[in-house]
Design an enzyme around this catalytic site. Sequence first.
Site, mmCIF file in Angstrom:
data_model
loop_
_atom_site.group_PDB
_atom_site.id
_atom_site.type_symbol
_atom_site.label_atom_id
_atom_site.label_comp_id
_atom_site.label_asym_id
_atom_site.label_seq_id
_atom_site.Cartn_x
_atom_site.Cartn_y
_atom_site.Cartn_z
ATOM 1 N N GLY A 180 41.662 59.149 71.551
ATOM 2 C CA GLY A 180 40.219 59.407 72.651
ATOM 3 C C GLY A 180 40.316 58.246 73.727
ATOM 4 O O GLY A 180 41.590 57.697 74.339
ATOM 5 N N ASP A 181 39.360 57.921 74.066
ATOM 6 C CA ASP A 181 39.251 56.853 75.247
ATOM 7 C C ASP A 181 40.027 55.492 75.003
ATOM 8 O O ASP A 181 40.776 55.036 76.064
ATOM 9 C CB ASP A 181 37.559 56.520 75.398
ATOM 10 N N GLY A 182 39.952 54.957 73.808
ATOM 11 C CA GLY A 182 40.622 53.454 73.673
ATOM 12 C C GLY A 182 42.108 53.849 73.729
ATOM 13 O O GLY A 182 42.906 53.012 74.353
ATOM 14 N N ASP A 211 33.513 63.674 69.956
ATOM 15 C CA ASP A 211 32.080 63.580 70.792
ATOM 16 C C ASP A 211 31.927 64.586 71.982
ATOM 17 O O ASP A 211 30.808 64.605 72.750
ATOM 18 C CB ASP A 211 31.655 62.400 70.918
ATOM 19 N N MET A 254 27.495 62.840 64.468
ATOM 20 C CA MET A 254 28.322 61.743 65.098
ATOM 21 C C MET A 254 27.855 61.906 66.771
ATOM 22 O O MET A 254 27.472 63.246 67.029
ATOM 23 C CB MET A 254 30.029 62.218 64.947
ATOM 24 N N ILE A 364 32.822 66.196 58.492
ATOM 25 C CA ILE A 364 32.854 67.301 59.743
ATOM 26 C C ILE A 364 34.298 66.769 60.375
ATOM 27 O O ILE A 364 34.963 67.690 60.699
ATOM 28 C CB ILE A 364 31.703 66.718 60.721
ATOM 29 N N ARG A 365 34.756 65.669 60.534
ATOM 30 C CA ARG A 365 35.914 65.336 61.408
ATOM 31 C C ARG A 365 37.074 65.290 60.620
ATOM 32 O O ARG A 365 38.108 65.450 61.148
ATOM 33 C CB ARG A 365 35.716 63.624 61.926
#
Length: 440
Positions: A180-182, A211, A254, A364-365
């Site tokens: 993801g972003d990080g 997300d 989430m 969910i994830r």
Amino acid sequence: MVDERARLEVRTLGEGRIDSPLAALLRTGRTTQHYVDESDRVLLDDTVSLVAARGVPVDELPGFEPGGPRRKIFFDPSKTRVGIVTCGGLCPGLNDVIRALVLELTNHYGVRRIFGFRNGYQGMTARYGRSVVDLDADVVAGINEYGGTILGTSRGNQDPDEIVDCLEQLSVNVLFVIGGDGSMRGALKIAEVVAERGRRIAVVGVPKTIDNDIPYIERSFGFQTAFAKATEAIRAAHVEATAFPNGIGLVQLMGRHSGFIACYAALANNDADYVLIPEVPFSLDGPGGFLAHLRARVVDRGHAMIVVAEGAGQELFDAASSLDASGNVRLQDFGRYLRHRIAEDFAAAGVEANLKYIDPSYTIRSVPANPYDSVYCIRLAHAAVHAAMAGRTEMVVGRWRGRFVHVPISLAISSRNLVDPDGDLWLSVLEATGQPPVFA
């Protein structure tokens, strides 16, 4: 041109003269990337060449480089060594991407050596002592049927110089970062160190975020699976709410900064009476606040169903927040807080309330990708391999306007994709729930 435009015109029965009951939901009259005003038009063509073929000036039109295989590639497959790493939180489809990368590299490009780094960037840092996995078709066979990632993952920043040392020691030419972003910020730092050292190592990202908050990418992989799974929790909470006097179902989903899962899951069920997301501030207290509206709804209708994103309502907390290993602000638990405030408000008013609270986040994830996401993961992986073998670097693959494109990492981490309070998605939520546009 005139004939083509005429062919696209829709016939109307006449001029509208009556005020629409939905007019109050249309807070602005401007077009954005999330909403098209009725006075505007949506372009038929979405590429420079298609626009140019119509004789329209295209010199300054912005555009992404398209994804897909190239006629000439940069790396010699017989001499290419590849690394794959998965970072950050779990997301449906991670194993699908790993498998598709390996199969595309081996079956179509003839790459003979692929390394899998264990537990994210930790697996590329010597002090953790993580082993390296040799990946081939046999190792990845069937892994797409399972959730999680066979390589493991971790959060937190690692020294990019140490990571590039690892790549050099293994003679890796291409690194695929699934995260993801990080993780993509880390990938950019790795690419910068590679450039400083004058090495020819491609760093290509397959962006992952449950997300759906990566900009310039229509849909992140795993998102559709996530909101589909979330609908099960909403359905269960709704059944509970309707079975008891003054029943209230409360589901927290989430969505740290973006409420896409909450919005899509609520629309899929169409049972939610309220959806609260980070992008739309709200008040709990006062005659126009959420609690008063909820209490009136329950007294009038006998039950209510609430869906909240985990990042909603953070402005209601006074306590300073700490940072997690990835540098993200630790969120306050709004779902539990709201549950407490609802019970407190109903008790103060002398109204019975039977509240059932469900938080299915990890359920969910951790599930396998659904068929749609599986296909999407495969296609993203193929686009990533084509880009890397052609020598592209410091980029991620994604889909924009329905087409696979190359997006510079710096652009992909420059902002966050958010639900637009003036966009058509949020408008659909307001229409489906019947909740007021603002609780104030």
